[in-house]
Design a protein around this motif. Structure first.
Motif, short mmCIF file in Angstrom:
data_model
loop_
_atom_site.label_atom_id
_atom_site.label_comp_id
_atom_site.label_asym_id
_atom_site.label_seq_id
_atom_site.Cartn_x
_atom_site.Cartn_y
_atom_site.Cartn_z
N LYS A 1 15.03 -40.30 -52.05
CA LYS A 1 15.00 -38.97 -51.42
C LYS A 1 13.59 -38.60 -50.96
N GLU A 2 12.58 -39.12 -51.64
CA GLU A 2 11.20 -38.77 -51.29
C GLU A 2 10.48 -39.89 -50.54
N GLN A 3 10.85 -41.11 -50.79
CA GLN A 3 10.10 -42.25 -50.26
C GLN A 3 10.95 -43.06 -49.29
N HIS A 4 10.55 -43.08 -48.03
CA HIS A 4 11.32 -43.75 -47.00
C HIS A 4 10.61 -44.97 -46.41
N SER A 5 9.55 -45.45 -47.08
CA SER A 5 8.82 -46.58 -46.52
C SER A 5 8.93 -47.82 -47.40
N VAL A 6 9.06 -48.95 -46.74
CA VAL A 6 9.12 -50.25 -47.44
C VAL A 6 7.83 -50.44 -48.23
N LYS A 7 6.73 -50.01 -47.66
CA LYS A 7 5.42 -50.18 -48.29
C LYS A 7 5.37 -49.54 -49.68
N LYS B 1 20.52 -58.12 -46.46
CA LYS B 1 20.04 -56.94 -45.74
C LYS B 1 18.57 -56.72 -46.02
N SER B 2 17.88 -56.14 -45.04
CA SER B 2 16.47 -55.82 -45.24
C SER B 2 16.33 -54.58 -46.13
N VAL B 3 15.14 -54.40 -46.65
CA VAL B 3 14.85 -53.21 -47.46
C VAL B 3 15.10 -51.94 -46.64
N LYS B 4 14.64 -51.94 -45.41
CA LYS B 4 14.81 -50.77 -44.54
C LYS B 4 16.29 -50.43 -44.34
N ILE B 5 17.11 -51.44 -44.10
CA ILE B 5 18.55 -51.21 -43.91
C ILE B 5 19.17 -50.63 -45.18
N ILE B 6 18.82 -51.18 -46.32
CA ILE B 6 19.38 -50.68 -47.59
C ILE B 6 18.95 -49.23 -47.81
N LEU B 7 17.70 -48.93 -47.53
CA LEU B 7 17.22 -47.56 -47.68
C LEU B 7 17.96 -46.62 -46.73
N GLU B 8 18.10 -47.02 -45.47
CA GLU B 8 18.82 -46.19 -44.50
C GLU B 8 20.27 -45.98 -44.91
N GLU B 9 20.93 -47.04 -45.37
CA GLU B 9 22.33 -46.90 -45.81
C GLU B 9 22.45 -45.96 -47.00
N THR B 10 21.47 -46.01 -47.90
CA THR B 10 21.47 -45.14 -49.07
C THR B 10 21.33 -43.68 -48.66
N LEU B 11 20.40 -43.42 -47.74
CA LEU B 11 20.21 -42.06 -47.23
C LEU B 11 21.46 -41.54 -46.52
N ILE B 12 22.07 -42.39 -45.70
CA ILE B 12 23.28 -41.98 -44.97
C ILE B 12 24.43 -41.70 -45.93
N MET B 13 24.60 -42.56 -46.92
CA MET B 13 25.67 -42.35 -47.89
C MET B 13 25.47 -41.03 -48.64
N ARG C 1 15.13 -54.78 -59.55
CA ARG C 1 14.09 -53.77 -59.78
C ARG C 1 13.94 -52.87 -58.57
N PHE C 2 13.98 -53.46 -57.36
CA PHE C 2 13.90 -52.65 -56.14
C PHE C 2 15.05 -51.64 -56.10
N MET C 3 16.26 -52.09 -56.37
CA MET C 3 17.43 -51.19 -56.31
C MET C 3 17.31 -50.07 -57.35
N ASP C 4 16.78 -50.38 -58.52
CA ASP C 4 16.57 -49.35 -59.55
C ASP C 4 15.56 -48.31 -59.08
N ILE C 5 14.46 -48.78 -58.50
CA ILE C 5 13.41 -47.88 -58.01
C ILE C 5 13.94 -47.06 -56.83
N LEU C 6 14.70 -47.70 -55.96
CA LEU C 6 15.30 -47.02 -54.82
C LEU C 6 16.19 -45.86 -55.28
N ALA C 7 17.00 -46.10 -56.28
CA ALA C 7 17.92 -45.07 -56.78
C ALA C 7 17.16 -43.83 -57.25
#
Length: 110
Positions: free
Chosen positions: A20-26, A49-61, A10-16
């Motif tokens: 682009k707009e939400q960069h906080s784990v909270k 991996k932590s949520v923050k790392i996954i988010l950062e990797e997604t943004l970088i990719m 569910r987290f990965m679905d929401i992240l996808a």
């Protein structure tokens, strides 16, 4: 740990949808009705991996893919990825890639 797997999916679905707009784990924890600590624990257990790392990797990719297109300006990319200003994006990118977005883009042409 089926709950953990389900939460991670569910987290990965929401992240996808929102990276682009939400960069906080909270934010992601709130959408999933769990604490940031719990989300991190579950995601780290499932993915390593932590949520923050996954988010950062997604943004970088996403940034790396966009930088392949010379028509996309750094200013536009910065705004597209939800950064307050181009310098914040450039600092973030350089921290994770080791090169500024401009230098990274130039290295793609070589």
């Amino acid at each position: 740990m089926v709950f953990g797997c389900r939460t991670t999916i569910r987290f990965m679905d929401i992240l996808a949808i929102h990276f682009k707009e939400q960069h906080s784990v909270k934010f992601y924890a709130g959408v999933l009705y769990v604490t940031s600590g719990h989300l991190n624990k579950v995601v780290k257990h499932t993915t390593g991996k932590s949520v923050k790392i996954i988010l950062e990797e997604t943004l970088i990719m996403e940034a790396k893919n966009a930088l392949e297109d010379d028509q996309i300006t750094i200013n536009f990319l910065s705004e597209y990825l939800g950064f307050n200003c181009p310098s914040a994006f450039s600092t973030f990118f350089k921290k994770h890639v080791g090169k500024s977005p401009t230098v990274y883009r130039s290295s793609l042409r070589k």
